[in-house]
Design a protein around this motif. Structure first.
Motif, PDB file in Angstrom:
ATOM      1  N   LYS A 156       0.988  -1.082  -0.066  1.00 20.11           N
ATOM      2  CA  LYS A 156       0.021   0.055  -0.013  1.00 20.11           C
ATOM      3  C   LYS A 156       0.757   1.050   0.071  1.00 20.11           C
ATOM      4  O   LYS A 156       0.764   2.404  -0.756  1.00 20.11           O
ATOM      5  CB  LYS A 156      -0.926  -0.101   1.182  1.00 20.11           C
ATOM      6  N   GLU A 157       1.889   1.136   0.853  1.00 18.50           N
ATOM      7  CA  GLU A 157       2.781   2.452   0.954  1.00 18.50           C
ATOM      8  C   GLU A 157       3.564   2.605  -0.211  1.00 18.50           C
ATOM      9  O   GLU A 157       3.718   3.805  -0.948  1.00 18.50           O
ATOM     10  CB  GLU A 157       3.669   2.502   2.406  1.00 18.50           C
ATOM     11  N   ILE A 158       4.278   1.511  -0.709  1.00 16.94           N
ATOM     12  CA  ILE A 158       4.985   1.660  -2.058  1.00 16.94           C
ATOM     13  C   ILE A 158       4.344   2.122  -3.323  1.00 16.94           C
ATOM     14  O   ILE A 158       4.536   2.843  -3.892  1.00 16.94           O
ATOM     15  CB  ILE A 158       5.878   0.327  -2.279  1.00 16.94           C
ATOM     16  N   ALA A 159       3.108   1.587  -3.420  1.00 14.54           N
ATOM     17  CA  ALA A 159       2.207   1.886  -4.488  1.00 14.54           C
ATOM     18  C   ALA A 159       1.907   3.293  -4.568  1.00 14.54           C
ATOM     19  O   ALA A 159       1.573   3.768  -5.493  1.00 14.54           O
ATOM     20  CB  ALA A 159       1.044   0.933  -4.623  1.00 14.54           C
ATOM     21  N   LYS A 160       1.837   3.962  -3.469  1.00 11.36           N
ATOM     22  CA  LYS A 160       1.505   5.621  -3.397  1.00 11.36           C
ATOM     23  C   LYS A 160       2.717   6.233  -4.035  1.00 11.36           C
ATOM     24  O   LYS A 160       2.288   7.503  -4.585  1.00 11.36           O
ATOM     25  CB  LYS A 160       1.230   5.942  -1.889  1.00 11.36           C
ATOM     26  N   LYS A 161       3.762   5.599  -4.222  1.00 15.79           N
ATOM     27  CA  LYS A 161       4.838   6.604  -5.015  1.00 15.79           C
ATOM     28  C   LYS A 161       5.484   6.045  -5.995  1.00 15.79           C
ATOM     29  O   LYS A 161       5.962   6.658  -7.147  1.00 15.79           O
ATOM     30  CB  LYS A 161       5.923   6.647  -3.551  1.00 15.79           C
ATOM     31  N   TYR A 162       5.368   4.528  -6.177  1.00 15.05           N
ATOM     32  CA  TYR A 162       6.046   3.850  -7.297  1.00 15.05           C
ATOM     33  C   TYR A 162       4.862   2.896  -7.923  1.00 15.05           C
ATOM     34  O   TYR A 162       3.961   2.545  -7.233  1.00 15.05           O
ATOM     35  CB  TYR A 162       7.263   3.307  -6.858  1.00 15.05           C
ATOM     36  N   GLU A 163       5.589   2.378  -9.032  1.00 17.98           N
ATOM     37  CA  GLU A 163       4.834   1.377  -9.916  1.00 17.98           C
ATOM     38  C   GLU A 163       5.346   0.023  -9.191  1.00 17.98           C
ATOM     39  O   GLU A 163       6.499  -0.310  -9.233  1.00 17.98           O
ATOM     40  CB  GLU A 163       5.036   1.457 -11.211  1.00 17.98           C
ATOM     41  N   VAL A 164       4.319  -0.866  -8.654  1.00  9.00           N
ATOM     42  CA  VAL A 164       4.946  -2.303  -8.250  1.00  9.00           C
ATOM     43  C   VAL A 164       4.774  -3.002  -9.330  1.00  9.00           C
ATOM     44  O   VAL A 164       3.704  -3.034  -9.929  1.00  9.00           O
ATOM     45  CB  VAL A 164       3.770  -2.744  -6.970  1.00  9.00           C
TER      46      VAL A 164
END
Length: 171
Positions: A34-42
């Protein structure tokens, strides 16, 4: 007989410990995703070694391409655990500027495989980079790594430098 029972108990305990660890990592992965997807493309979830789950993400703006990896054994705090930084030299070439993170954990292989996938998806024909004098203390490890990933490696031992290059198999 006692030895067999002891071994079975140890195996059961090890299995339970492994399952508990994976369950913890799955819960952590949900939060981290959830946190990573706010900033980067998973772009993936992988398991490099020792039952450890990792999240792979990308930051790609057309000028630079960064493949990042985060462990699921701890909370995501805004920083990655491993990364490959690349720059687009032109529409068909990515130049690897730097590889950052711990060695011998399988993270470089995970990130390199994803970088190659990104390259193929974007019709990039070449991934290349330099080996500099600052790399000389781990040269053999670098040569092994790049050759394992099907890069052509050319080393100038006299001048302590080198070049690497990968082209997709379909070319």
């Amino acid at each position: 007989m006692f030895t067999q029972l002891t071994e079975k108990n140890q195996n059961a305990e090890e299995l339970k410990e492994t399952l508990d660890d994976l369950e913890f990592q799955l819960f952590r992965m949900q939060d981290n995703l959830k946190e990573i997807a706010k900033k980067y493309e998973v772009i993936g979830v992988d398991q490099p070694e020792d039952n450890q789950l990792v999240i792979v993400s990308a930051q790609n703006d057309g000028n630079a391409c960064k493949i990042m990896l985060n462990e699921c054994t701890k909370a995501y705090r805004g920083d990655w655990d491993f990364a490959i930084d690349g720059v687009y030299e032109d529409n068909h070439t990515i130049f690897i500027g730097d590889i950052k993170g711990p060695a011998n954990k399988g993270y470089g292989s995970v990130c390199m495989n994803y970088l190659k996938e990104v390259a193929v998806d974007q019709n990039v024909h070449v991934i290349k980079g330099d080996i500099a004098e600052r790399d000389w203390d781990h040269l053999e490890r670098l040569i092994h790594f790049y050759e394992k990933h099907n890069f052509e490696v050319n080393i100038d031992y006299t001048n302590k430098c080198g070049e690497i290059e990968w082209t997709p198999a379909y070319q």
